[in-house]
Design a protein around this motif. Structure first.
Motif, mmCIF file in Angstrom:
data_model
loop_
_atom_site.group_PDB
_atom_site.id
_atom_site.type_symbol
_atom_site.label_atom_id
_atom_site.label_comp_id
_atom_site.label_asym_id
_atom_site.label_seq_id
_atom_site.Cartn_x
_atom_site.Cartn_y
_atom_site.Cartn_z
ATOM 1 N N GLY A 129 -6.976 -5.065 -5.335
ATOM 2 C CA GLY A 129 -6.746 -4.294 -3.966
ATOM 3 C C GLY A 129 -8.102 -3.742 -3.501
ATOM 4 N N GLU A 181 -8.587 -2.425 2.571
ATOM 5 C CA GLU A 181 -7.293 -3.298 2.814
ATOM 6 C C GLU A 181 -6.143 -2.363 2.789
ATOM 7 N N THR A 182 -6.244 -1.186 1.812
ATOM 8 C CA THR A 182 -5.301 -0.290 2.036
ATOM 9 C C THR A 182 -5.390 0.325 3.725
ATOM 10 N N LEU A 209 -6.543 -0.893 6.147
ATOM 11 C CA LEU A 209 -6.164 -2.130 7.401
ATOM 12 C C LEU A 209 -4.658 -2.195 7.058
ATOM 13 N N GLU A 264 1.661 -1.210 -3.615
ATOM 14 C CA GLU A 264 0.618 -2.166 -3.857
ATOM 15 C C GLU A 264 0.750 -2.799 -5.099
ATOM 16 N N SER A 300 2.497 -5.325 -1.383
ATOM 17 C CA SER A 300 1.757 -6.531 -1.439
ATOM 18 C C SER A 300 2.646 -7.333 -2.497
ATOM 19 N N LEU A 303 -5.010 -10.725 0.586
ATOM 20 C CA LEU A 303 -6.214 -9.867 -0.151
ATOM 21 C C LEU A 303 -7.256 -10.937 -0.416
ATOM 22 N N CYS A 355 -11.385 -8.539 -3.595
ATOM 23 C CA CYS A 355 -10.225 -7.542 -4.191
ATOM 24 C C CYS A 355 -9.786 -7.791 -5.784
#
Length: 289
Positions: free
Chosen positions: A59, A63-64, A66, A152, A180, A227, A231
């Motif tokens: 992760g 990205e979180t 986004l 996630e 995810s 991802l 990540c």
């Protein structure tokens, strides 16, 4: 999840119900239930290796954020959020910083939640987070209690479809799900990789199939992305590799500790060999009526 040759590697398959749900997507951790009465010692070793990690699976903060942007969440609105399978709180703490929210951070391991609590205090967001020791298949939320469910790298522990179906009732109409999920990136892939994942997680599929599951269970897809490699490597695998030496020293370089390190390294090797075919897909969806 590891498909390994020889008895030693075979022993390092994973026990999802006891361990993986706790460590987000750490395939190695699933294996140890097959070792019978040694499971609790292995369990403690796995906690020891992973609780110092900023993440327990692939992760990234960017990205979180986004995913948060794709969800088009009003950051100023008062929200009630559950972060399910939160580990030591990488996503939880970022969400607390970015949102005007009360966040219930759910994980099966008190050890991880203790680390989360310390980090939340050090970053000044502890008043926004309520840690909860609970299994993700036994959540205490009321119907339509939550504005957002975040997860996630953890939903696969009970299965993507089961999680989508069971957690839906906790969301308000119009509420958002961000999850995810391990996902095929291509329509075909090498036989070794296909066989491995068919054995370890039969629900693995391409993104279009996952989106159909969301639609089937009353969600409207809002966004999706994959991802990127860093990540996995920079955010997760390389920091874990850097902890191997201290972990082994702390545990007397025992056979069990070395077995865990070897299994983790095998997992890294597997990813690096086949990273063009597999990653996490991040799915953002809205609950319909």
């Amino acid at each position: 999840m590891k498909k390994q040759g020889g008895q030693q590697r075979h022993n390092i398959l994973i026990h999802r119900n006891l361990l993986v749900a706790l460590l987000l997507f750490n395939p190695v951790i699933t294996a140890f239930a097959k070792k019978g009465n040694e499971t609790m010692d292995d369990y403690k070793l796995l906690i020891d290796l992973h609780k110092e990690g900023y993440r327990q699976g692939p992760g990234g903060d960017a990205e979180t954020e986004l995913a948060l942007n794709l969800a088009m969440i009003d950051r100023a609105a008062p929200l009630k959020v559950a972060d399910i399978g939160c580990g030591t709180g990488a996503s939880t703490i970022l969400l607390a910083r970015l949102l005007n929210a009360r966040i219930t951070a759910v994980d099966f391991l008190q050890d991880f939640l203790d680390v989360l609590d310390q980090r939340a205090k050090s970053t000044g967001v502890a008043d926004k987070i309520s840690p909860l020791v609970r299994s993700m298949d036994d959540l205490p939320f009321a119907d339509e209690e939550l504005d957002v469910i975040w997860s996630e790298g953890a939903i696969y522990n009970i299965g993507f479809e089961r999680g989508i179906e069971e957690w839906r009732r906790f969301l308000k109409t119009g509420g958002l799900l961000v999850a995810s999920e391990i996902t095929w990136l291509t329509g075909s892939r090498p036989a070794e990789l296909q066989k491995h994942w068919d054995s370890e997680y039969p629900e693995i599929n391409v993104a279009s199939a996952k989106i159909r599951v969301l639609e089937k269970h009353g969600f409207t897809p809002v966004g999706y992305f994959v991802l990127p490699e860093y990540c996995w490597l920079e955010e997760y695998y390389r920091p874990m590799q850097a902890r191997f030496k201290d972990f082994l020293n702390r545990n007397g370089n025992s056979e069990e500790a070395r077995e865990i390190v070897n299994a983790e390294q095998h997992e890294i090797d597997l990813y690096e060999r086949y990273k063009a075919y597999i990653s996490y897909g991040v799915y953002v969806a809205k609950k319909t009526e």
